[in-house]
Design a protein around this motif. Structure first.
Motif, PDB file in Angstrom:
ATOM      1  N   MET A 234       0.869  -1.374  -0.061  1.00 52.79           N
ATOM      2  CA  MET A 234       0.011   0.001  -0.095  1.00 52.79           C
ATOM      3  C   MET A 234       0.673   1.026   0.128  1.00 52.79           C
ATOM      4  O   MET A 234       0.526   2.092  -0.783  1.00 52.79           O
ATOM      5  CB  MET A 234      -1.133  -0.029   1.207  1.00 52.79           C
ATOM      6  CG  MET A 234      -2.128  -0.767   0.932  1.00 52.79           C
ATOM      7  SD  MET A 234      -3.248  -1.342   2.284  1.00 52.79           S
ATOM      8  CE  MET A 234      -3.617   0.606   2.820  1.00 52.79           C
ATOM      9  N   LEU A 235       1.890   1.142   0.770  1.00 53.43           N
ATOM     10  CA  LEU A 235       2.745   2.449   0.802  1.00 53.43           C
ATOM     11  C   LEU A 235       3.194   2.604  -0.435  1.00 53.43           C
ATOM     12  O   LEU A 235       3.663   3.699  -1.076  1.00 53.43           O
ATOM     13  CB  LEU A 235       3.796   2.160   1.888  1.00 53.43           C
ATOM     14  CG  LEU A 235       4.852   3.415   2.151  1.00 53.43           C
ATOM     15  CD1 LEU A 235       4.207   4.584   2.614  1.00 53.43           C
ATOM     16  CD2 LEU A 235       6.076   3.022   2.949  1.00 53.43           C
TER      17      LEU A 235
ATOM     18  N   PHE B 142       2.263   1.538  -3.508  1.00 52.81           N
ATOM     19  CA  PHE B 142       1.365   1.875  -4.476  1.00 52.81           C
ATOM     20  C   PHE B 142       1.008   3.493  -4.125  1.00 52.81           C
ATOM     21  O   PHE B 142       0.913   4.296  -4.862  1.00 52.81           O
ATOM     22  CB  PHE B 142       0.079   1.290  -4.106  1.00 52.81           C
ATOM     23  CG  PHE B 142      -0.873   1.466  -5.277  1.00 52.81           C
ATOM     24  CD1 PHE B 142      -0.949   1.004  -6.632  1.00 52.81           C
ATOM     25  CD2 PHE B 142      -2.246   2.225  -4.882  1.00 52.81           C
ATOM     26  CE1 PHE B 142      -1.941   1.208  -7.303  1.00 52.81           C
ATOM     27  CE2 PHE B 142      -3.192   2.369  -5.449  1.00 52.81           C
ATOM     28  CZ  PHE B 142      -2.963   2.114  -6.762  1.00 52.81           C
ATOM     29  N   ALA B 143       0.869   3.926  -2.870  1.00 53.61           N
ATOM     30  CA  ALA B 143       0.591   5.514  -2.733  1.00 53.61           C
ATOM     31  C   ALA B 143       1.440   6.346  -3.227  1.00 53.61           C
ATOM     32  O   ALA B 143       1.291   7.534  -3.560  1.00 53.61           O
ATOM     33  CB  ALA B 143       0.208   5.621  -1.252  1.00 53.61           C
ATOM     34  N   THR B 144       2.860   5.785  -2.944  1.00 54.11           N
ATOM     35  CA  THR B 144       3.957   6.917  -3.264  1.00 54.11           C
ATOM     36  C   THR B 144       4.216   7.016  -4.720  1.00 54.11           C
ATOM     37  O   THR B 144       4.633   8.038  -5.504  1.00 54.11           O
ATOM     38  CB  THR B 144       5.151   6.402  -2.508  1.00 54.11           C
ATOM     39  OG1 THR B 144       5.528   5.235  -2.890  1.00 54.11           O
ATOM     40  CG2 THR B 144       5.098   6.723  -1.256  1.00 54.11           C
ATOM     41  N   THR B 145       3.928   5.892  -5.605  1.00 53.37           N
ATOM     42  CA  THR B 145       4.121   5.647  -6.930  1.00 53.37           C
ATOM     43  C   THR B 145       2.893   6.828  -7.877  1.00 53.37           C
ATOM     44  O   THR B 145       3.559   7.244  -8.519  1.00 53.37           O
ATOM     45  CB  THR B 145       3.940   4.133  -7.532  1.00 53.37           C
ATOM     46  OG1 THR B 145       4.651   3.473  -6.940  1.00 53.37           O
ATOM     47  CG2 THR B 145       4.125   4.211  -8.993  1.00 53.37           C
ATOM     48  N   PHE B 146       1.775   6.676  -7.254  1.00 49.12           N
ATOM     49  CA  PHE B 146       0.888   7.271  -7.930  1.00 49.12           C
ATOM     50  C   PHE B 146       0.340   8.685  -7.369  1.00 49.12           C
ATOM     51  O   PHE B 146      -0.544   9.412  -7.523  1.00 49.12           O
ATOM     52  CB  PHE B 146      -0.585   6.582  -8.048  1.00 49.12           C
ATOM     53  CG  PHE B 146      -0.141   5.501  -8.898  1.00 49.12           C
ATOM     54  CD1 PHE B 146      -0.049   5.646 -10.352  1.00 49.12           C
ATOM     55  CD2 PHE B 146      -0.322   3.969  -8.308  1.00 49.12           C
ATOM     56  CE1 PHE B 146       0.143   4.439 -10.985  1.00 49.12           C
ATOM     57  CE2 PHE B 146       0.145   2.889  -9.289  1.00 49.12           C
ATOM     58  CZ  PHE B 146       0.167   3.360 -10.483  1.00 49.12           C
ATOM     59  N   SER B 147       1.270   9.306  -6.411  1.00 44.42           N
ATOM     60  CA  SER B 147       0.788  10.570  -5.775  1.00 44.42           C
ATOM     61  C   SER B 147       1.524  11.667  -6.505  1.00 44.42           C
ATOM     62  O   SER B 147       2.380  11.420  -7.272  1.00 44.42           O
ATOM     63  CB  SER B 147       1.595  10.434  -4.398  1.00 44.42           C
ATOM     64  OG  SER B 147       2.950  10.560  -4.179  1.00 44.42           O
ATOM     65  N   THR B 148       0.826  12.855  -6.519  1.00 39.59           N
ATOM     66  CA  THR B 148       1.392  14.117  -6.972  1.00 39.59           C
ATOM     67  C   THR B 148       2.153  14.825  -6.086  1.00 39.59           C
ATOM     68  O   THR B 148       1.577  14.887  -5.037  1.00 39.59           O
ATOM     69  CB  THR B 148       0.171  14.819  -7.824  1.00 39.59           C
ATOM     70  OG1 THR B 148      -0.804  14.974  -6.927  1.00 39.59           O
ATOM     71  CG2 THR B 148      -0.376  13.751  -8.918  1.00 39.59           C
ATOM     72  N   SER B 149       2.980  15.667  -6.677  1.00 36.02           N
ATOM     73  CA  SER B 149       3.570  16.684  -5.761  1.00 36.02           C
ATOM     74  C   SER B 149       3.039  18.094  -6.077  1.00 36.02           C
ATOM     75  O   SER B 149       2.547  18.417  -7.167  1.00 36.02           O
ATOM     76  CB  SER B 149       5.084  16.690  -5.988  1.00 36.02           C
ATOM     77  OG  SER B 149       5.235  17.124  -7.263  1.00 36.02           O
TER      78      SER B 149
END
Length: 133
Positions: free
Chosen positions: A18-19, A21-28
């Motif tokens: 989950m971590l 996955f969340a960091t891969t598709f997060s936007t800055s």
């Protein structure tokens, strides 16, 4: 004890996935300072556009445009496409124009803008104006 460890191992694997996955598709998000002058310029451009659009609602302006073969919708579209610098120049010319010229001065200014944009191949309003390129 071994059941707890296997359970924790499964939970930690799920959490790791989950971590990832969340960091891969997060936007800055990017933050920057917005100056007062920039906001005022945007607001002024909006006000200038509204003033020009309200001039188009006058019957005498519409009659003059109809006589010249230009539709109100076409002029409104061009006003919406003007850059803030073009709007500022246009409004400055309107402010400096003598009060007696009124509608005719505005229409002549519109026509000049259309002819220049036709010559630069940005529009094709008049068939008698040929593209410079």
């Amino acid at each position: 004890m071994s059941k707890i460890r296997s359970y924790l191992k499964q939970v930690s694997m799920v959490m790791a996935v989950m971590l990832a996955f969340a960091t891969t598709f997060s936007t800055s998000a990017q933050a920057r300072m917005v100056g007062t002058a920039e906001i005022i310029q945007q607001q002024q451009a909006s006000v200038d556009r509204q003033q020009l659009m309200s001039m188009l609602d006058k019957q005498e302006v519409q009659d003059k445009l109809a006589q010249m073969g230009v539709s109100k919708d076409r002029v409104a579209e061009r006003i919406q496409n003007l850059t803030p610098a073009e709007l500022a120049d246009f409004n400055q010319q309107l402010a400096e124009a003598p009060a007696g010229e009124g509608v005719v001065g505005i229409i002549v200014l519109f026509l000049l803008v259309f002819i220049i944009t036709d010559m630069l191949c940005a529009t094709n309003v008049f068939s008698f104006v040929h593209c410079v390129r």
